[in-house]
Design a protein around this motif. Structure first.
Motif, PDB file in Angstrom:
ATOM      1  N   GLY A   1       1.836 -10.596   4.404  1.00 23.73           N
ATOM      2  CA  GLY A   1       1.417 -11.428   5.530  1.00 23.73           C
ATOM      3  C   GLY A   1       0.547 -10.705   6.548  1.00 23.73           C
ATOM      4  N   LEU A   2       0.603  -9.374   6.546  1.00 25.89           N
ATOM      5  CA  LEU A   2      -0.157  -8.586   7.532  1.00 25.89           C
ATOM      6  C   LEU A   2      -1.663  -8.814   7.445  1.00 25.89           C
ATOM      7  N   THR A   3      -2.126  -9.319   6.306  1.00 27.68           N
ATOM      8  CA  THR A   3      -3.568  -9.471   6.105  1.00 27.68           C
ATOM      9  C   THR A   3      -4.203 -10.431   7.115  1.00 27.68           C
ATOM     10  N   GLY A   4      -3.384 -11.273   7.737  1.00 29.28           N
ATOM     11  CA  GLY A   4      -3.945 -12.228   8.700  1.00 29.28           C
ATOM     12  C   GLY A   4      -4.382 -11.597  10.009  1.00 29.28           C
ATOM     13  N   ILE A   5      -3.845 -10.412  10.323  1.00 27.27           N
ATOM     14  CA  ILE A   5      -4.101  -9.819  11.640  1.00 27.27           C
ATOM     15  C   ILE A   5      -5.576  -9.442  11.859  1.00 27.27           C
ATOM     16  N   PRO A   6      -6.213  -8.708  10.904  1.00 32.62           N
ATOM     17  CA  PRO A   6      -7.643  -8.415  11.117  1.00 32.62           C
ATOM     18  C   PRO A   6      -8.476  -9.686  11.287  1.00 32.62           C
ATOM     19  N   SER A   7      -8.128 -10.740  10.551  1.00 31.63           N
ATOM     20  CA  SER A   7      -8.868 -11.994  10.671  1.00 31.63           C
ATOM     21  C   SER A   7      -8.754 -12.578  12.067  1.00 31.63           C
ATOM     22  N   LEU A   8      -7.544 -12.510  12.592  1.00 31.24           N
ATOM     23  CA  LEU A   8      -7.305 -13.047  13.924  1.00 31.24           C
ATOM     24  C   LEU A   8      -8.148 -12.290  14.946  1.00 31.24           C
ATOM     25  N   ILE A   9      -8.164 -10.960  14.800  1.00 27.58           N
ATOM     26  CA  ILE A   9      -8.952 -10.127  15.722  1.00 27.58           C
ATOM     27  C   ILE A   9     -10.432 -10.495  15.622  1.00 27.58           C
TER      28      ILE A   9
END
Length: 519
Positions: free
Chosen positions: A205-213
């Motif tokens: 699930g961590l993969t969403g964080i760079p996208s959010l940034i």
């Protein structure tokens, strides 16, 4: 990172077109590569470490639903789907490049793309709570679509923004972040961190964080000036974007170069994939891209990563420590790609491609030998470790980063999206094929399967040596002229063009030459 020879080389351009690395340009490169390319790498290797725990989850879920344990054939099928749906999604993502970048712009496409990744991250992160493994397989397709778009749009976006003397260096940045993504996923996937029964949903699930940034920051950065001028015809916005990116107001030279490109493009019109494939004037560019992309993926980089664990085990590395060795291989990959960022402008693209594929070819050949002899000759297992490292170095300096830089450089604005679509599709289809076929190849051929990869590297190297020109420090128009001679489309005009240069005063000749070499 300026070189002494650069001034002399670009004699036809004055000082103004030698761009320097401005803070804004660096930030655009970092945020688009971190937000997009990073996750392509992350998702390539994220499911390697937690594989046994995820397979247990598949089993358990199936058992809870049906009351019978999953049979091993079905489990193997489900797992190979989980792995191979990602490159298949990448192929579909590549097919979306052309419509999206032409309608929504380069920056717009990257922003829309983030929604895919955030959606997939939420689905994967909650899959265990929802007790469904189908969602993981679906999310792998969605993440693939995301990566397929990202792997094509980021190099295009950055290549169009960079001044010509930094285009190679900035073009390697996405690949640098791909390798960083692989490394981060390997580190977080260690058993002691998240590669365990409790941690894997978080890891996925961590993969969403760079996208959010990226979704929050990228809107404040300019769109590609070439897109604004050539596709949108908005000169004012293009000039402002260019001034911001270059850090000075005098951008007339570059605007002029883009206008010339625009002029020549008006005669050609927009290329769809079909017209690109049938257009004689771009034949060799297209073949080159397909060959380089096939060489990149079919040279067995995935197989070497896959084999690495076993090679190290056979060399006497303790099985509980193999994961740390894999991480160190990932680190070598990052360091060598970082090196490529700094040497691509001084050595040039061709040298790196030749050296990269050459190293891969030699190390595959020696690896075959070493794997065959390691039961009889004790030190052969150490030789195979050296081969893996040399192979990774070769791939990181040439075979991985340069083909995407070359697509940006070998095509003009109108044909570039279609070219990325073709190159990207080949890239992902070959990736998918290697993933499916390698297990069978390995079962049938054993260590000899590396001889096939050796042959692929050799073929690509020979092709590059004879066909692919050096594109370092040239404008898109200059590269286009070199390739035009190769395509044998304007040999006649080229002769006239040189006469033109003698007879007509500078400016006119320039324009005349361009229209004749573009017809």
């Amino acid at each position: 990172m300026k070189l002494k020879g650069e001034k002399q080389e670009s004699s036809d351009y004055n000082e103004g077109s030698m761009g320097k690395m401005t803070l804004l340009l660096a930030l655009v490169a970092l945020i688009s590569a971190f937000g997009s390319s990073f996750q392509y790498g992350y998702n390539v290797s994220v499911i390697n470490s937690p594989a046994p725990y995820m397979q247990d989850f598949y089993n358990q879920t199936y058992f809870n639903r049906s009351g019978v344990p999953m049979d091993s054939g079905f489990q193997t099928l489900l797992w190979s789907l989980t792995v191979s749906m990602y490159p298949l999604g990448g192929f579909f993502g590549s097919l979306m490049v052309w419509p999206l970048v032409n309608n929504c712009g380069r920056k717009g496409t990257l922003l829309i793309n983030n929604l895919f990744s955030i959606a997939a991250a939420i689905l994967m992160g909650t899959s265990e709570l929802a007790k469904t493994f189908e969602v993981i397989i679906l999310s792998r397709v969605i993440m693939g679509i995301y990566a397929g778009l990202a792997s094509n749009v980021v190099p295009m976006f950055l290549g169009e923004m960079s001044p010509k003397n930094l285009r190679g260096a900035i073009g390697v940045v996405p690949q640098l972040f791909i390798t960083l993504g692989i490394l981060v996923a390997q580190i977080l996937g260690l058993n002691s961190i998240l590669g365990n029964a409790k941690g894997w949903p978080v890891l996925l699930g961590l993969t969403g964080i760079p996208s959010l940034i990226q979704l929050l920051i990228l809107p404040f950065f300019p769109e590609s000036p070439r897109y604004l001028l050539i596709q949108k015809g908005n000169e004012e916005q293009a000039r402002q974007a260019l001034q911001k990116l270059r850090g000075w107001d005098d951008v007339d030279d570059e605007m002029e170069e883009m206008r010339q490109e625009d002029q020549s493009e008006k005669e050609e019109g927009h290329f769809s994939v079909l017209s690109l494939c049938t257009f004689r004037g771009l034949r060799w560019q297209l073949i080159s891209i397909v060959v380089m992309m096939m060489g990149q993926q079919l040279s067995g980089v995935n197989a070497v990563f896959y084999y690495a664990d076993r090679i190290f085990q056979s060399a006497g590395v303790d099985s509980s420590n193999v994961q740390y060795v894999t991480v160190s291989i990932g680190a070598i990959n990052v360091v060598m790609t970082l090196l490529a960022v700094f040497i691509v402008e001084s050595l040039g693209r061709r040298i790196l491609l030749l050296a990269g594929f050459g190293l891969c070819c030699v190390s595959c050949a020696v690896l075959t030998l070493a794997l065959n002899l390691q039961t009889t000759v004790s030190w052969m297992s150490y030789l195979s470790i050296v081969c893996v490292v040399v192979y990774i170095i070769g791939h990181a300096i040439g075979a991985s980063p340069i083909p995407f830089v070359m697509i940006t450089e070998m095509f003009l604005q109108s044909s570039r999206p279609a070219a990325f679509m073709v190159g990207g599709s080949v890239h992902w289809l070959c990736n998918f094929t290697v993933g499916l076929v390698f297990l069978y190849m390995e079962a049938g051929l054993g260590p000899y399967s590396f001889l096939i990869f050796c042959a692929v590297c050799l073929t690509t190297m020979v092709y590059v040596f004879f066909i692919v020109p050096e594109t370092k420090n040239k404008t898109f128009m200059e590269i286009n002229r070199i390739m035009a001679k190769r395509n044998k489309v304007e040999i006649q005009e080229d002769k006239e063009e040189f006469e033109d240069f003698h007879t007509v005063p500078g400016g006119q000749a320039e324009k005349k030459a361009i229209s004749s070499s573009e017809l």
